[in-house]
Structures are given as structure tokens and as C-alpha cells.
Design a protein around this motif. Structure first.
Motif, mmCIF file in Angstrom:
data_model
loop_
_atom_site.group_PDB
_atom_site.id
_atom_site.type_symbol
_atom_site.label_atom_id
_atom_site.label_comp_id
_atom_site.label_asym_id
_atom_site.label_seq_id
_atom_site.Cartn_x
_atom_site.Cartn_y
_atom_site.Cartn_z
ATOM 1 N N ASP A 264 -1.325 -30.329 -4.598
ATOM 2 C CA ASP A 264 0.014 -30.232 -4.003
ATOM 3 C C ASP A 264 0.893 -29.201 -4.709
ATOM 4 O OD1 ASP A 264 -0.679 -32.207 -2.220
ATOM 5 O OD2 ASP A 264 0.230 -33.832 -3.388
ATOM 6 N N THR A 265 0.639 -28.964 -5.988
ATOM 7 C CA THR A 265 1.482 -28.015 -6.717
ATOM 8 C C THR A 265 1.297 -26.591 -6.220
ATOM 9 O OG1 THR A 265 -0.201 -27.757 -8.449
ATOM 10 C CG2 THR A 265 1.500 -29.418 -8.819
ATOM 11 N N LEU A 266 0.205 -26.341 -5.485
ATOM 12 C CA LEU A 266 -0.049 -24.994 -4.974
ATOM 13 C C LEU A 266 0.737 -24.689 -3.701
ATOM 14 C CD1 LEU A 266 -3.932 -24.812 -5.443
ATOM 15 C CD2 LEU A 266 -2.174 -23.894 -6.958
ATOM 16 N N ASP A 267 1.259 -25.723 -3.051
ATOM 17 C CA ASP A 267 2.001 -25.521 -1.805
ATOM 18 C C ASP A 267 3.244 -24.669 -2.064
ATOM 19 O OD1 ASP A 267 0.153 -27.062 -0.491
ATOM 20 O OD2 ASP A 267 1.372 -28.888 -0.497
ATOM 21 N N ASN A 268 3.284 -23.502 -1.438
ATOM 22 C CA ASN A 268 4.435 -22.596 -1.566
ATOM 23 C C ASN A 268 4.770 -22.284 -3.027
ATOM 24 O OD1 ASN A 268 4.924 -22.629 1.339
ATOM 25 N ND2 ASN A 268 5.751 -24.696 1.036
ATOM 26 N N GLU A 269 3.734 -22.195 -3.857
ATOM 27 C CA GLU A 269 3.951 -21.913 -5.271
ATOM 28 C C GLU A 269 4.570 -20.527 -5.454
ATOM 29 O OE1 GLU A 269 1.346 -22.794 -9.172
ATOM 30 O OE2 GLU A 269 0.538 -21.143 -7.979
ATOM 31 N N THR A 270 5.658 -20.457 -6.195
ATOM 32 C CA THR A 270 6.320 -19.186 -6.473
ATOM 33 C C THR A 270 5.690 -18.545 -7.707
ATOM 34 O OG1 THR A 270 7.988 -20.148 -7.933
ATOM 35 C CG2 THR A 270 8.463 -20.128 -5.555
ATOM 36 N N GLN A 271 6.043 -17.292 -7.935
ATOM 37 C CA GLN A 271 5.537 -16.620 -9.129
ATOM 38 C C GLN A 271 5.994 -17.339 -10.390
ATOM 39 O OE1 GLN A 271 7.148 -12.727 -10.372
ATOM 40 N NE2 GLN A 271 5.047 -12.003 -10.460
ATOM 41 N N GLY A 272 7.255 -17.804 -10.388
ATOM 42 C CA GLY A 272 7.763 -18.528 -11.547
ATOM 43 C C GLY A 272 6.989 -19.804 -11.803
ATOM 44 N N GLN A 273 6.634 -20.514 -10.737
ATOM 45 C CA GLN A 273 5.856 -21.747 -10.886
ATOM 46 C C GLN A 273 4.446 -21.452 -11.354
ATOM 47 O OE1 GLN A 273 6.549 -23.246 -6.900
ATOM 48 N NE2 GLN A 273 7.965 -24.806 -7.662
ATOM 49 N N TRP A 274 3.868 -20.333 -10.917
ATOM 50 C CA TRP A 274 2.534 -19.954 -11.407
ATOM 51 C C TRP A 274 2.587 -19.706 -12.912
ATOM 52 C CZ3 TRP A 274 0.397 -15.861 -14.028
ATOM 53 C CH2 TRP A 274 -1.006 -15.821 -14.082
ATOM 54 N N TYR A 275 3.593 -18.959 -13.348
ATOM 55 C CA TYR A 275 3.754 -18.720 -14.789
ATOM 56 C C TYR A 275 3.921 -20.041 -15.535
ATOM 57 C CZ TYR A 275 4.333 -13.586 -14.862
ATOM 58 O OH TYR A 275 4.128 -12.228 -14.821
ATOM 59 N N LEU A 276 4.724 -20.924 -15.003
ATOM 60 C CA LEU A 276 4.977 -22.203 -15.649
ATOM 61 C C LEU A 276 3.700 -23.037 -15.742
ATOM 62 C CD1 LEU A 276 7.010 -24.200 -16.859
ATOM 63 C CD2 LEU A 276 7.570 -24.931 -14.526
ATOM 64 N N ARG A 277 2.883 -22.999 -14.686
ATOM 65 C CA ARG A 277 1.621 -23.751 -14.699
ATOM 66 C C ARG A 277 0.686 -23.214 -15.787
ATOM 67 N NH1 ARG A 277 -2.848 -22.974 -11.428
ATOM 68 N NH2 ARG A 277 -1.660 -21.784 -9.885
ATOM 69 N N GLN A 278 0.680 -21.912 -15.986
ATOM 70 C CA GLN A 278 -0.150 -21.343 -17.050
ATOM 71 C C GLN A 278 0.322 -21.805 -18.425
ATOM 72 O OE1 GLN A 278 -2.797 -19.821 -15.701
ATOM 73 N NE2 GLN A 278 -1.674 -20.163 -13.782
ATOM 74 N N MET A 279 1.645 -21.852 -18.602
ATOM 75 C CA MET A 279 2.195 -22.261 -19.897
ATOM 76 C C MET A 279 1.907 -23.722 -20.201
ATOM 77 S SD MET A 279 5.885 -20.336 -19.635
ATOM 78 C CE MET A 279 6.420 -20.584 -21.326
ATOM 79 N N LEU A 280 2.034 -24.568 -19.195
ATOM 80 C CA LEU A 280 1.826 -26.000 -19.401
ATOM 81 C C LEU A 280 0.354 -26.380 -19.415
ATOM 82 C CD1 LEU A 280 4.632 -27.499 -17.094
ATOM 83 C CD2 LEU A 280 4.706 -27.102 -19.572
#
Length: 403
Positions: A264-280
Motif C-alpha cells: 500500500d505504501t507504493l500507491d501514489n508514492e512521491t519522490q519524497g516518500q521514496w527517499y523516506l522509505r530508503q532512509m527508514l
């Protein structure tokens, strides 16, 4: 279970996440614009050092019947294989040096010194893993289809063998990586098209043939009567390289704090959210210059996941800036000593070999598996790092009260 709402978990607003993403993107552009001669020199010196170590190791093994020469030759060869695997092969095939337009060190031409064929690794790692980092069901590097490292994967009786499977995977890591993208079982059951799978299996077979011929036939034969001694030296060097690569990779992906995410986190994932997912979803371990070099600078796994195609020699300086951003947005920066990170990883692997009924922590607030539901009852005005500390403080108080 895994994180379903990354902004909520991170205790950041949509505007905060996009502001963080903008700062990280600006950092990327800054480093890209600064690439130049010092980076080229670093790469050339690395290649020279790696080749010198390999030649030295092969030369010493001409006298491999003498134990001191066997030890020195094996050690030199193992170091050469580690550098080729970690600092060269992994990073070159990520495209970190493509900006040089040098066909010798280009992601499309490099073939590394291990049984995994480079096209298979680039698909499973560069594309699948780095695009879907720690998304359960999408990123096959979450346990490598062998280990249960999150409670999001249901327990099965075969998991009781996990402590042993982990040891086997560590010793044969290059073979596990080689088989990872092929998914032979899926080809046999029809889940994967034979038109795709059979050519991959054939390519893997050809790569195995080349590696076996080089390490276990040709080079031992060149040492004449020392064939058997050189053969064991090559086997040992490959084993050392496998074990080191396994430890480095596992310490960057499976310690406490390397979070997992739902699809579900991939739905409409923004660039900022992609960066955040990498960090976490990533973790570092502390290393000096020598260990950083030997790890392919993957001691900076967080930074590598943020910028997988930036030169590895820049990650140390990038890490200072990323850590400052974590402080600014009250985000955790997951790191620790190599031994500490691996012990936490090993605890997770061995613990999740057991059925969930034997586990103490909840599925939403366990060291290896957490979700935004772990923060129920905490002040939503807190930042993530502060909120995690508060949850842990409350947990300690409850355990003391029940003791």
C-alpha cells in the motif's frame, strides 16, 4: 505488521516529507555536479590495488605447498576478491561510474568474479530491490526467499531450520545471489515463463563453467604439483569473500530499525516518500576508512540506498549531511558497530524460526517488525525518533512493573 502509512509512521506531514525529499535531491545534484578528477583517481587506484593483490596472491600460491605462502597467497587473493566484489563489481554495475563513459568501468560491460551473471544481479538488485526496498511481497531481498526476517511472512514448519539455512547461505552467498533472480522453482512450476527462465539458467550455467574452470582447474593447474594446495586456497578465498559479503549485506538490511513496508505504501508514492522509505528501510554500521573500503562503502547503506548511482567514495561525506537532515526532521539514523548490528540480525533470524506464539513483542512493535500502530497512545506532536524513545521507555516501565 509492516508500515502502511509512511508519513504517519514518520510523524511528518506531506509538506515535511516533500521538503525532506527536496533537500535530498538538492544534495544529489550537488554531488553530481562535483564529480571529477579526484573520483577518477580513486577508482583507478582501487582497480590497481585490486589487480596487484590478485597477482600477488596467484604468485605466492605457486609455492602453496609451503604453509606460510599458502596463508599469504590465500589472504591476498581473498582481499582481491572482496575488493572486486564489493568496491568494484557492486558499485560499477550500479552505474556509479557510467558518467566517465569508459567502457572498462561501465555498468553495461562489467562482469564480476563470482558465479552470479551480472544481468541477473542487475535486475534483481538494481531494479527490484532498490525500487521496492523492503516492500513485503515485492522486494525479494527481504529474507532472500530463504529466511523469515519479518512477522509479515507467516510462520511455517520449515522455518525451524532457519539457523542452519542462515549458515549455509552465508557460506555459499555467491551461489544464493546467482540463483536469486532465476527462480528455478518458479520455472519448474510454470510461475515463470520457460522462454525467460531457460535462457537465464543457461547463462548461469555458462558463468558457473567459467568460474569453476578459472578457480578450480586453470590456476591450480598452473602451480603444477601444488594443484591440491592451490585448489584449497582458491576455495578458502571464495569462502572468505562469501562470508564477508553476507555479513556486510545483512548488517545493512536486517538489524533493528530497518523497517518493512506494505504494498500500500507504493500507491501514489512521491519522490519524497521514496527517499523516506530508503532512509527508514536501511541501516549503517560504523567503520573506519579501511573497513569502509573493504565493505564497498556499504557501511553507509542508508546513503547508498538514497543514492545508489553516486560514486561510493562520496558516501562518507554525504553521510554527514544525511545525518544532519535526520536530526532536523527528528528521524532515526540507524547505525552501530558491525558486531552489534550483526548480533541483532542474528537474533532476528533465530527468533523468527519459532512460531509467533513463542514471541514476546507484538507484531506492530517488535525490533524486526513495526508499524504506525506502535505509537497508539503517544503524543502525535512528537517526531519519530522522539516517539520511538518514548515507546521504548513505556515498554521498559511496563516490564519492570510486571517483574
Amino acid at each position: 505488521m509492516a508500515i502502511t502509512e509512511i508519513n504517519e509512521y514518520a510523524h511528518l506531514t506531506d509538506a515535511d516529507v516533500e521538503a525532506l525529499g527536496a533537500e535530498l535531491e538538492a544534495l544529489r545534484r550537488e554531488v553530481e555536479a562535483d564529480r571529477g578528477l579526484r573520483d577518477v583517481r580513486y577508482l583507478r587506484r582501487t582497480i590497481l590495488a585490486q589487480r596487484a593483490l590478485e597477482v600477488t596472491g596467484r604468485a605466492l600460491l605457486l609455492g602453496s605447498h609451503k604453509r606460510p605462502l599458502w596463508l599469504l597467497g590465500t589472504g591476498s587473493l581473498a582481499l582481491a576478491k572482496i575488493i572486486e566484489n564489493m568496491e568494484l563489481g557492486h558499485n560499477v554495475m550500479h552505474g556509479q561510474w557510467d558518467w566517465m563513459n569508459d567502457p572498462e568501468v561501465h555498468s553495461t560491460t562489467w562482469e564480476w568474479d563470482m558465479v552470479c551473471a551480472s544481468p541477473h544481479w542487475k535486475h534483481s538488485h538494481n531494479y527490484i530491490h532498490h525500487k521496492y526496498t523492503n516492500v513485503v511481497g515485492m522486494d525479494h531481498d527481504v529474507g532472500y526467499k530463504v529466511l523469515r526476517v519479518t512477522r509479515d511472512e507467516p510462520w511455517a514448519p520449515k522455518r525451524l531450520m532457519q539457523p542452519i539455512s542462515n549458515i549455509v547461505l552465508a557460506a555459499t552467498f555467491e551461489w544464493g545471489i546467482g540463483l536469486h533472480d532465476i527462480a528455478v522453482g518458479d520455472v519448474l512450476t510454470g510461475k515463470k515463463s520457460r522462454a525467460v527462465g531457460i535462457p537465464q539458467i543457461q547463462e548461469f550455467g555458462r558463468k558457473i563453467g567459467k568460474q569453476v574452470a578459472k578457480d578450480y582447474v586453470l590456476f591450480p593447474a598452473l602451480t603444477g604439483p601444488n594443484f591440491r594446495h592451490t585448489l584449497t586456497a582458491n576455495l578458502t578465498a571464495n569462502l572468505i569473500r562469501n562470508l564477508w559479503a553476507y555479513v556486510v549485506i545483512f548488517c545493512g538490511h536486517f538489524p533493528d530499525g530497518a523497517e518493512k513496508f506494505t504494498v500500500d505504501t507504493l500507491d501514489n508514492e512521491t519522490q519524497g516518500q521514496w527517499y523516506l522509505r530508503q532512509m527508514l528501510g536501511s541501516a549503517n554500521f560504523r567503520a573506519g576508512p579501511a573497513m569502509a573500503f573493504m565493505s564497498g562503502n556499504l557501511c553507509y547503506q542508508i546513503e547508498h540506498h538514497l543514492y545508489p548511482d553516486l560514486p561510493s567514495n562520496r558516501l562518507a561525506e554525504i553521510a554527514v549531511r544525511v545525518r544532519a537532515l535526520c536530526d532536523k526532521y527528528d528521524l532515526p539514523y540507524t547505525t552501530g558497530s558491525l558486531s552489534f548490528q550483526y548480533l541483532k540480525t542474528l537474533r532476528t533470524i533465530n527468533k523468527l524460526a519459532l512460531p509467533d506464539r513463542f514471541l514476546r513483542d507484538t507484531a506492530d512493535d517488535a525490533p524486526e517488525t513495526a508499524s504506525e500502530r506502535r505509537f497508539v497512545g503517544t503524543d502525535r506532536a512528537l517526531g519519530l525518533k522522539t516517539a520511538i524513545a518514548e515507546v521504548r521507555r513505556r515498554r521498559r516501565l511496563r516490564r519492570r512493573a510486571s517483574a
